[in-house]
Design a protein around this motif. Structure first.
Motif, PDB file in Angstrom:
ATOM      1  N   SER A 144     -13.979  -0.064   3.419  1.00 26.41           N
ATOM      2  CA  SER A 144     -12.872  -0.301   2.484  1.00 26.41           C
ATOM      3  C   SER A 144     -12.129   0.976   2.095  1.00 26.41           C
ATOM      4  N   PRO A 145     -12.831   2.054   1.677  1.00 25.84           N
ATOM      5  CA  PRO A 145     -12.101   3.273   1.288  1.00 25.84           C
ATOM      6  C   PRO A 145     -11.308   3.873   2.434  1.00 25.84           C
ATOM      7  N   LEU A 146     -11.851   3.776   3.656  1.00 30.09           N
ATOM      8  CA  LEU A 146     -11.163   4.344   4.814  1.00 30.09           C
ATOM      9  C   LEU A 146      -9.874   3.572   5.110  1.00 30.09           C
ATOM     10  N   LEU A 147      -9.933   2.245   5.042  1.00 29.05           N
ATOM     11  CA  LEU A 147      -8.732   1.433   5.267  1.00 29.05           C
ATOM     12  C   LEU A 147      -7.690   1.698   4.190  1.00 29.05           C
ATOM     13  N   ALA A 148      -8.150   1.828   2.943  1.00 31.93           N
ATOM     14  CA  ALA A 148      -7.221   2.065   1.834  1.00 31.93           C
ATOM     15  C   ALA A 148      -6.509   3.398   1.983  1.00 31.93           C
ATOM     16  N   LEU A 166      -0.274   6.186   5.943  1.00 31.29           N
ATOM     17  CA  LEU A 166       0.751   5.633   6.837  1.00 31.29           C
ATOM     18  C   LEU A 166       1.993   5.233   6.039  1.00 31.29           C
ATOM     19  N   ARG A 167       1.789   4.626   4.869  1.00 29.26           N
ATOM     20  CA  ARG A 167       2.915   4.212   4.023  1.00 29.26           C
ATOM     21  C   ARG A 167       3.708   5.432   3.546  1.00 29.26           C
ATOM     22  N   TRP A 168       2.990   6.495   3.185  1.00 28.38           N
ATOM     23  CA  TRP A 168       3.655   7.711   2.709  1.00 28.38           C
ATOM     24  C   TRP A 168       4.547   8.295   3.796  1.00 28.38           C
ATOM     25  N   HIS A 169       4.067   8.356   5.011  1.00 24.59           N
ATOM     26  CA  HIS A 169       4.881   8.899   6.106  1.00 24.59           C
ATOM     27  C   HIS A 169       6.110   8.022   6.370  1.00 24.59           C
ATOM     28  N   ASP A 170       5.931   6.720   6.245  1.00 24.29           N
ATOM     29  CA  ASP A 170       7.045   5.805   6.482  1.00 24.29           C
ATOM     30  C   ASP A 170       8.148   5.975   5.449  1.00 24.29           C
ATOM     31  N   SER A 171       7.785   6.360   4.214  1.00 29.47           N
ATOM     32  CA  SER A 171       8.773   6.442   3.132  1.00 29.47           C
ATOM     33  C   SER A 171       9.236   7.870   2.835  1.00 29.47           C
ATOM     34  N   GLY A 224      -6.768 -17.727 -12.925  1.00 33.24           N
ATOM     35  CA  GLY A 224      -8.084 -17.591 -13.525  1.00 33.24           C
ATOM     36  C   GLY A 224      -8.651 -16.188 -13.551  1.00 33.24           C
ATOM     37  N   MET A 225      -8.022 -15.240 -12.862  1.00 31.65           N
ATOM     38  CA  MET A 225      -8.587 -13.894 -12.804  1.00 31.65           C
ATOM     39  C   MET A 225      -8.172 -13.058 -14.009  1.00 31.65           C
ATOM     40  N   TYR A 226      -9.173 -12.445 -14.658  1.00 29.88           N
ATOM     41  CA  TYR A 226      -8.962 -11.524 -15.773  1.00 29.88           C
ATOM     42  C   TYR A 226      -9.541 -10.165 -15.394  1.00 29.88           C
ATOM     43  N   THR A 227      -8.939  -9.116 -15.903  1.00 32.98           N
ATOM     44  CA  THR A 227      -9.436  -7.784 -15.595  1.00 32.98           C
ATOM     45  C   THR A 227      -9.167  -6.839 -16.765  1.00 32.98           C
ATOM     46  N   ALA A 228      -9.556  -5.584 -16.593  1.00 29.86           N
ATOM     47  CA  ALA A 228      -9.358  -4.576 -17.631  1.00 29.86           C
ATOM     48  C   ALA A 228      -7.885  -4.165 -17.696  1.00 29.86           C
ATOM     49  N   LEU A 229      -7.486  -3.566 -18.806  1.00 25.33           N
ATOM     50  CA  LEU A 229      -6.113  -3.090 -18.978  1.00 25.33           C
ATOM     51  C   LEU A 229      -5.883  -1.864 -18.098  1.00 25.33           C
ATOM     52  N   SER A 230      -4.666  -1.718 -17.587  1.00 26.56           N
ATOM     53  CA  SER A 230      -4.378  -0.546 -16.755  1.00 26.56           C
ATOM     54  C   SER A 230      -2.911  -0.151 -16.904  1.00 26.56           C
ATOM     55  N   GLY A 231      -2.633   1.107 -16.590  1.00 29.17           N
ATOM     56  CA  GLY A 231      -1.262   1.591 -16.660  1.00 29.17           C
ATOM     57  C   GLY A 231      -1.155   3.007 -16.124  1.00 29.17           C
ATOM     58  N   PHE A 232       0.037   3.367 -15.654  1.00 25.34           N
ATOM     59  CA  PHE A 232       0.280   4.691 -15.094  1.00 25.34           C
ATOM     60  C   PHE A 232       0.312   5.751 -16.193  1.00 25.34           C
ATOM     61  N   CYS A 233      -0.169   6.950 -15.856  1.00 20.36           N
ATOM     62  CA  CYS A 233      -0.049   8.087 -16.758  1.00 20.36           C
ATOM     63  C   CYS A 233       1.398   8.568 -16.772  1.00 20.36           C
ATOM     64  N   ASP A 234       1.929   8.806 -17.956  1.00 26.06           N
ATOM     65  CA  ASP A 234       3.267   9.390 -18.078  1.00 26.06           C
ATOM     66  C   ASP A 234       3.191  10.903 -17.901  1.00 26.06           C
ATOM     67  N   ILE A 235       4.303  11.492 -17.508  1.00 28.96           N
ATOM     68  CA  ILE A 235       4.360  12.949 -17.369  1.00 28.96           C
ATOM     69  C   ILE A 235       4.030  13.605 -18.709  1.00 28.96           C
ATOM     70  N   GLY A 236       3.148  14.602 -18.666  1.00 27.04           N
ATOM     71  CA  GLY A 236       2.770  15.329 -19.879  1.00 27.04           C
ATOM     72  C   GLY A 236       1.576  14.757 -20.606  1.00 27.04           C
ATOM     73  N   PHE A 288      -2.535   0.126  -4.095  1.00 24.58           N
ATOM     74  CA  PHE A 288      -1.493  -0.766  -4.597  1.00 24.58           C
ATOM     75  C   PHE A 288      -1.021  -0.324  -5.979  1.00 24.58           C
ATOM     76  N   PRO A 289       0.288  -0.364  -6.282  1.00 24.35           N
ATOM     77  CA  PRO A 289       1.382  -0.709  -5.365  1.00 24.35           C
ATOM     78  C   PRO A 289       1.713   0.410  -4.389  1.00 24.35           C
TER      79      PRO A 289
END
Length: 338
Positions: A141-145, A151-156, A214-226, A258-259
């Motif tokens: 799994s980690p290797l595929l991720a 590959l996505r980074w090079h494409d963009s 039906g799926m529940y999970t923990a809260l998440s969010g991106f770190c802001d600059i600073g 993801f994303p």
């Protein structure tokens, strides 16, 4: 004198162990491949390849298990010859690791070629990465991720943000260079906090509209600059469920593609039980609830397909073992039962 001798001996022994450690040698070999184009090009002839098609990895089903085949350079050339493509395609691959025996691993996306022909030739199928991560062996799994993220980074990132000129990747795919501006671009990850909030006897889980039913999970969010991690956790919990964090504890981290390429930083956060009334931000979340220990234990046992009830509603279920959210929930259960 004997004390000094023992200290020098321990230090020398430690240095020798590090120099001869399998891990150290492997990391140094990988670094050489990233820095030396000719060495990496040579390594491609003896390496193994993980195939992708438009960022979906290639899997084979064997006896109800999903395997991630590692193809040799000769097998890749055979596929390319079938499409009348030259072996220069191999240089589009990216280096993603190597074995303890120094066999390098590469990822190659054949998205420009006919998918069904490749699947028929290799007797397998290209599978959406979200699904693949949860059906393959845990070590794959980690290797595929990381492979898909690179590959996505090079494409963009094929053009320089300053000059607009094309950038060129090195053979290993560890960077891209704009020769017009002399800017070197390196793959980057976005830090994301994922936080399991508890009031001491309950934990808080939520869901977004895009989640499976039906799926529940923990809260998440991106770190802001600073922001540091603590500030991000405090802000996200306040924004999403209207609670103030009293204290937090770091748990672990996980790369998550993801994303985009993200580094998930997992934490436990404690809020006051007397001030634990949820004020949910409906722009961020669809639902957020407190769950007791018994509900969590039952939810961990529940499969997604078995969560649907006769009336069409869904019982809560939680992310699978490969997700770091599962680890946070499992740790909370252990804390409650210890």
């Amino acid at each position: 004198m004997a004390v000094i001798y023992r200290a020098v001996y321990r230090r020398a022994s430690s240095l020798i162990c590090r120099l001869h450690s399998t891990y150290v040698r492997k990391m140094r070999y990988l670094n050489e491949l990233k820095e030396d184009d000719s060495l990496c090009r040579q390594a491609q002839t003896s390496g193994t390849f993980y195939l992708f098609h438009n960022l979906s990895p290639f899997l084979q089903e064997v006896e109800k298990k999903y395997l991630v085949p590692q193809l040799s350079a000769a097998e890749i050339k055979r596929i390319l010859e079938k499409f009348k493509e030259t072996e220069q395609w191999i240089e589009k691959s990216v280096l993603i690791g190597c074995s303890d025996e120094h066999v390098p691993h590469f990822a190659l996306d054949l998205g420009a070629l006919e998918k069904s022909v490749i699947e028929s030739e290799l007797k397998g199928s290209f599978t959406d990465l979200r699904r693949a991560l949860f059906i393959v062996d845990g070590k794959d799994s980690p290797l595929l991720a990381s492979a898909q993220s690179l590959l996505r980074w090079h494409d963009s990132h094929q053009y320089c943000s300053k000059t607009g000129q094309p950038t060129q990747k090195n053979i290993a795919g560890s960077k891209r260079v704009c020769h017009a501006s002399r800017i070197t671009y390196y793959p980057q990850m976005s830090p994301v906090v994922i936080t399991l909030v508890s009031d001491g006897s309950r934990c808080l889980l939520a869901r977004q509209p895009s989640f499976p039913q039906g799926m529940y999970t923990a809260l998440s969010g991106f770190c802001d600059i600073g922001e540091n991690v603590e500030q991000t956790v405090q802000r996200e919990v306040a924004e999403e469920v209207g609670l103030e964090v009293e204290s937090l504890q770091y748990s672990a981290s996980q790369h998550w593609p993801f994303p985009s390429s993200c580094l998930m930083i997992a934490c436990h956060a404690l809020v006051r039980a007397q001030q634990a009334e949820i004020s949910m931000n409906s722009l961020e979340l669809e639902e957020a609830h407190w769950f007791g220990l018994e509900e969590i234990v039952e939810g961990l046992k529940r499969e997604p397909r078995s969560s649907k009830q006769d009336d069409g509603s869904f019982l809560p279920w939680f992310p699978p073992k490969q997700a770091i959210a599962h680890q946070l929930i499992h740790e909370w259960v252990k804390q409650q039962t210890s």
